[in-house]
Scaffold this motif. Structure first.
Motif, PDB file in Angstrom:
ATOM      1  N   ALA A   1       0.908  -1.268  -0.094  1.00 55.04           N
ATOM      2  CA  ALA A   1      -0.085   0.057  -0.062  1.00 55.04           C
ATOM      3  C   ALA A   1       0.833   1.303   0.001  1.00 55.04           C
ATOM      4  N   MET A   2       1.744   1.245   0.745  1.00 52.62           N
ATOM      5  CA  MET A   2       2.889   2.260   0.675  1.00 52.62           C
ATOM      6  C   MET A   2       3.421   2.535  -0.466  1.00 52.62           C
ATOM      7  N   ALA A   3       3.954   1.614  -1.113  1.00 53.11           N
ATOM      8  CA  ALA A   3       4.578   1.878  -2.648  1.00 53.11           C
ATOM      9  C   ALA A   3       3.501   2.158  -3.678  1.00 53.11           C
ATOM     10  N   ALA A   4       2.263   1.684  -3.470  1.00 53.63           N
ATOM     11  CA  ALA A   4       1.124   2.514  -4.449  1.00 53.63           C
ATOM     12  C   ALA A   4       0.966   3.783  -3.889  1.00 53.63           C
ATOM     13  N   MET A   5       0.913   4.532  -2.843  1.00 54.26           N
ATOM     14  CA  MET A   5       0.813   5.656  -2.470  1.00 54.26           C
ATOM     15  C   MET A   5       1.722   6.506  -3.137  1.00 54.26           C
ATOM     16  N   VAL A   6       3.204   5.908  -2.815  1.00 55.80           N
ATOM     17  CA  VAL A   6       4.275   6.715  -3.522  1.00 55.80           C
ATOM     18  C   VAL A   6       4.332   6.724  -4.692  1.00 55.80           C
TER      19      VAL A   6
END
Length: 400
Positions: A121-126
């Motif tokens: 999820a963090m990677a998607a937001m970044v």
């Protein structure tokens, strides 16, 4: 209240605020809150018995859509990236923080540390933030946020050009210079000499009291065996910052090590000595290390993806179950030779050297979070004495 409890409660408050402001979607808020609630229970279980703190109540559901304004995800990325990333200098210096003085010193949350939403999820937001910057390339704060978020994910090579873009647009930002120096050193195998130190000096020329720059300058001096200079820099951090700051805690630990070395009370701590890989970090106290090899059982190989997270950590064989030292790698790194020592402590008050015997655990986490989940793959050793370097740690169990 323990530092670990303070850390978890602070994260809960941050995601609540981001959700109230509309910068964290309902779905991501629910994911983050579920994981932080689990972390809160684990922290309570590990803490000494005391009146239980109340976590902030869950925000009412549902909320509206995210506001359509430039870089709306930035605040949410900051919530998840606030853990910062690791720089280890003195044997007991922990992680830096990405901005300012940071919060109370708590469990080490470095580049390798898990965060509330998990890596995917963090990677998607970044990725979304990076796309927005293509349309708004003059946003210095956005580039800085992207750089710090990449570093939180352990993608230091991606962070460096983002830092460069941010500094082009904010050339007098001393805090940003210090963060860039930190990332450059990480990319260079934790070597502060050369370009990283040049940026530390630029930061201090712009702001002589910049806390991370002072901390890094002290670390570089410590590694050169210039204890007097290291003490001078670290004393400024302690004198200038709030007592509960993570940076102050790190500087205080460094001062303790440097003063012991100056007085000859700690011959086991040798500043400036580096490993064969030239990590730039002096070794921990003699004997306060344990290591071996982690491998994945052949029968579980098809259940793990190359990018799945691998946590390797040590707990005391007797007493609290809080990890005393932790590293994070990927499945693609297996089999992995590893060594844990005090420089990898998650909490300055709970270190490997405080235990006589430890249990080593390796866990494959598809979600990227440290809390065990059904479907995770795990292996653990018997209790072993510190000093062992030949522990064979096999990941052979699927958690139910």
């Amino acid at each position: 209240m323990s530092a670990e409890l303070q850390h978890v409660l602070a994260q809960i408050e941050q995601i609540e605020q981001a959700h109230r402001q509309g910068t964290l979607s309902d779905e991501l808020y629910a994911q983050a809150r579920q994981r932080l609630d689990a972390a809160l229970m684990a922290a309570l279980e590990a803490a000494p018995r005391a009146p239980l703190p109340e976590a902030p109540p869950r925000a009412p559901q549902p909320r509206g859509r995210l506001p359509r304004r430039g870089l709306a995800l930035a605040a949410a990325v900051l919530v998840l990236g606030c853990a910062g990333y690791a720089w280890k200098g003195s044997p007991r210096l922990g992680s830096g923080t990405p901005a300012g003085w940071g919060g109370p010193a708590g469990p080490q949350a470095a580049a390798s540390a898990p965060h509330a939403l998990g890596n995917e999820a963090m990677a998607a937001m970044v990725s979304t933030l990076a796309d927005k910057l293509k349309a708004q390339p003059d946003d210095a704060a956005g580039w800085a946020m992207l750089a710090r978020s990449y570093t939180t994910l352990g993608q230091v090579a991606d962070a460096l050009p983002a830092y460069a873009q941010a500094l082009k647009r904010a050339p007098q930002d001393a805090e940003l210079m210090a963060d860039y120096a930190d990332a450059l050193a990480l990319q260079a195998g934790r070597q502060l000499g050369g370009e990283p130190m040049a940026w530390v000096k630029k930061a201090l020329a712009q702001d002589p009291r910049q806390p991370k720059a002072l901390l890094l300058a002290g670390t570089e001096a410590f590694n050169r065996q210039d204890l007097a200079t290291a003490i001078k820099y670290w004393e400024q951090v302690v004198a200038s910052g709030p007592a509960d700051s993570a940076l102050v805690e790190q500087a205080r630990n460094g001062l303790d090590d440097a003063r012991k070395l100056q007085s000859g009370q700690a011959p086991g701590l040798l500043p400036g000595v580096v490993t064969a890989q030239s990590t730039g970090a002096p070794p921990a106290a003699a004997g306060a290390r344990v290591g071996g090899t982690v491998r994945l059982a052949a029968e579980l190989a098809s259940d793990a993806r190359p990018d799945d997270t691998v946590f390797v950590f040590a707990r005391a064989a007797e007493g609290p179950r809080m990890p005393l030292a932790l590293i994070q790698r990927r499945v693609r790194d297996l089999p992995l030779k590893f060594q844990l020592d005090d420089s990898m402590a998650m909490n300055p008050a709970a270190r490997l050297s405080g235990a006589a015997r430890v249990v080593l655990t390796a866990r494959v986490s598809r979600s990227g979070q440290a809390q065990p989940q059904p479907g995770d793959l795990e292996g653990a050793s018997q209790a072993v004495a510190l000093g062992r370097g030949d522990v064979d740690l096999v990941i052979a169990t699927r958690l139910r």
